[in-house]
Motif scaffolding. Structure first.
Motif, short mmCIF file in Angstrom:
data_model
loop_
_atom_site.label_atom_id
_atom_site.label_comp_id
_atom_site.label_asym_id
_atom_site.label_seq_id
_atom_site.Cartn_x
_atom_site.Cartn_y
_atom_site.Cartn_z
N ILE A 191 13.84 -38.19 -43.68
CA ILE A 191 12.66 -38.05 -42.82
C ILE A 191 12.33 -39.38 -42.16
CG2 ILE A 191 10.18 -37.56 -42.84
CD1 ILE A 191 10.74 -35.51 -45.05
N ARG A 192 12.50 -40.49 -42.86
CA ARG A 192 12.24 -41.81 -42.25
C ARG A 192 13.17 -42.07 -41.07
NH1 ARG A 192 11.62 -43.34 -47.81
NH2 ARG A 192 9.47 -43.94 -48.28
N GLU A 193 14.42 -41.61 -41.17
CA GLU A 193 15.34 -41.76 -40.04
C GLU A 193 14.83 -41.01 -38.83
OE1 GLU A 193 18.04 -43.68 -39.73
OE2 GLU A 193 17.49 -44.50 -41.70
N SER A 194 14.26 -39.83 -39.05
CA SER A 194 13.67 -39.07 -37.95
C SER A 194 12.47 -39.80 -37.36
CB SER A 194 13.25 -37.68 -38.44
OG SER A 194 12.57 -36.97 -37.42
N TYR A 212 7.61 -34.75 -29.49
CA TYR A 212 8.10 -36.06 -29.91
C TYR A 212 8.32 -36.95 -28.69
CZ TYR A 212 9.32 -33.69 -34.29
OH TYR A 212 9.28 -32.98 -35.46
N ALA A 213 8.25 -38.26 -28.90
CA ALA A 213 8.57 -39.24 -27.85
C ALA A 213 9.05 -40.52 -28.53
CB ALA A 213 7.37 -39.53 -26.96
N ASN A 214 9.92 -41.25 -27.83
CA ASN A 214 10.38 -42.54 -28.35
C ASN A 214 9.93 -43.67 -27.45
OD1 ASN A 214 12.11 -42.55 -26.15
ND2 ASN A 214 13.93 -42.05 -27.33
N GLN A 215 10.32 -44.90 -27.80
CA GLN A 215 9.86 -46.07 -27.05
C GLN A 215 10.45 -46.14 -25.64
OE1 GLN A 215 7.53 -47.78 -28.17
NE2 GLN A 215 7.51 -47.43 -30.37
N LYS A 216 11.55 -45.45 -25.40
CA LYS A 216 12.19 -45.48 -24.11
C LYS A 216 11.69 -44.38 -23.16
CE LYS A 216 16.45 -47.53 -25.89
NZ LYS A 216 17.93 -47.39 -26.01
N GLY A 217 10.71 -43.63 -23.62
CA GLY A 217 10.14 -42.59 -22.78
C GLY A 217 10.81 -41.24 -22.91
N ARG A 218 11.79 -41.13 -23.77
CA ARG A 218 12.45 -39.84 -23.97
C ARG A 218 11.52 -38.92 -24.75
NH1 ARG A 218 17.86 -38.63 -27.59
NH2 ARG A 218 17.96 -36.40 -27.18
N LYS A 231 13.64 -42.48 -35.06
CA LYS A 231 14.14 -41.94 -33.79
C LYS A 231 12.99 -41.49 -32.90
CE LYS A 231 17.23 -38.37 -31.98
NZ LYS A 231 18.14 -37.24 -32.34
N TRP A 232 11.95 -40.89 -33.52
CA TRP A 232 10.81 -40.38 -32.75
C TRP A 232 9.52 -40.99 -33.32
CZ3 TRP A 232 12.49 -38.16 -28.55
CH2 TRP A 232 13.67 -37.43 -28.56
N PRO A 233 9.16 -42.20 -32.92
CA PRO A 233 7.98 -42.85 -33.50
C PRO A 233 6.65 -42.20 -33.10
CG PRO A 233 8.91 -44.18 -31.74
CD PRO A 233 9.88 -43.08 -31.97
N GLN A 234 6.64 -41.46 -32.00
CA GLN A 234 5.42 -40.78 -31.56
C GLN A 234 5.60 -39.28 -31.82
OE1 GLN A 234 4.27 -41.93 -27.57
NE2 GLN A 234 5.20 -43.94 -27.82
N ARG A 235 4.67 -38.70 -32.61
CA ARG A 235 4.81 -37.31 -33.00
C ARG A 235 3.46 -36.60 -32.94
NH1 ARG A 235 7.36 -40.71 -36.26
NH2 ARG A 235 5.53 -40.84 -37.60
N ALA A 236 3.49 -35.33 -32.57
CA ALA A 236 2.27 -34.51 -32.55
C ALA A 236 2.65 -33.09 -32.96
CB ALA A 236 1.62 -34.53 -31.17
#
Length: 280
Positions: A193-196, A225-231, A199-204
């Motif tokens: 779960i930490r690996e996820s 989900y969203a990451n630091q690169k805007g994906r 990969k996706w530091p922003q979650r809702a």
């Protein structure tokens, strides 16, 4: 007489030229001495500068060695602290496993006792008066509210990266989908779960349904989900849990649906969505 005068004049002229040349040589020698003195002073200055630079380098190296020694000592102390923490965690883990084993043994013994009391038939009904085991999640408003709150707490821990809280929802060992459907320790599940989370530091999350049938629970929700690169990633998920007698997950599966929310399994009771629900 004339010849003597001429000779005297030549001697005088040569003497004067020699005197001038001597004076010129003396001046040149004085200039050379002055240049030599200046050069000597310059050399002495350069040597002092070299000595100072050498001393500064030695002092700097000495300070670096002292700092490295201090850092090494600090690192060794931290390693000792980390080792103590690992030992404490291992001890706590062993104690937790021992407690879980005692719980399992007691549950098994209780089942055997109940089986003996019911003529050796275990929990299978043998007549109208046979006592059935209590359900883990008896259908009703109290169970509805409890399971919806559990689902909210579970998704909140996932959203905010609260590993300790999330770990508490799982049993010490759990059959986990992303471990090739094998039973693995709680720590292995949390590592996955930490690996996820990395990969996706922003979650809702937003809960759509909570359904259950005895110790089988399903939560259906929308995730973003969203990451630091805007994906970004978005879809629907249905998690299927099987829990032990104290509500800890011992079997975990999920299926993802990118466009439409899935339905709950047939025969499952839906916990009403108007029971103190808050957004995740």
């Amino acid at each position: 007489m004339a010849a003597g005068s001429a000779a005297s004049y030549c001697l005088h002229t040569e003497t004067q030229a020699l005197a001038e040349q001597s004076a010129h040589l003396e001046d040149h020698a004085a200039a050379l001495q002055k240049d030599a003195a200046t050069l000597s002073e310059g050399i002495a200055l350069l040597r002092r500068q070299q000595d100072e630079e050498k001393e500064n380098k030695q002092n700097k190296r000495l300070k670096e060695n002292e700092e490295n020694a201090r850092l090494l000592k600090t690192l060794q102390e931290k390693e000792k602290e980390a080792e103590l923490i690992r030992q404490e965690c291992a001890s706590a883990r062993a104690e937790q496993l021992a407690v879980q084993k005692r719980i399992n043994d007691l549950e098994k013994k209780l089942k055997e006792i109940t089986s003996d009391e019911n003529g050796g038939a275990g929990w299978e009904p043998v007549g109208p008066d046979t006592v059935k085991p209590p359900e883990v999640n008896p259908p009703g408003p109290e169970t509805d509210a409890r399971l919806r709150q559990t689902a909210r707490d579970y998704l909140s821990a996932r959203k905010h990266g609260k590993a300790a809280e999330l770990s508490g929802h799982f049993a010490p060992y759990c059959n986990y989908q992303y471990a090739n459907n094998r039973e693995v320790p709680n720590a292995a599940i949390m590592n996955n779960i930490r690996e996820s989370w990395k990969k996706w530091p922003q979650r809702a999350y937003r809960i759509l349904k909570v359904a259950y049938q005895d110790n089988h629970v399903e939560i259906i929700y929308l995730y973003r989900y969203a990451n630091q690169k805007g994906r970004r990633a978005q879809g629907y998920a249905r998690e299927r849990w099987q829990t032990n007698s104290i509500g800890k997950i011992i079997h975990w599966r999920e299926d993802l649906h990118p466009n439409t929310p899935p339905r709950e399994s047939p025969g499952y009771r839906l916990a009403p969505s108007n029971i103190n629900q808050s957004k995740q």
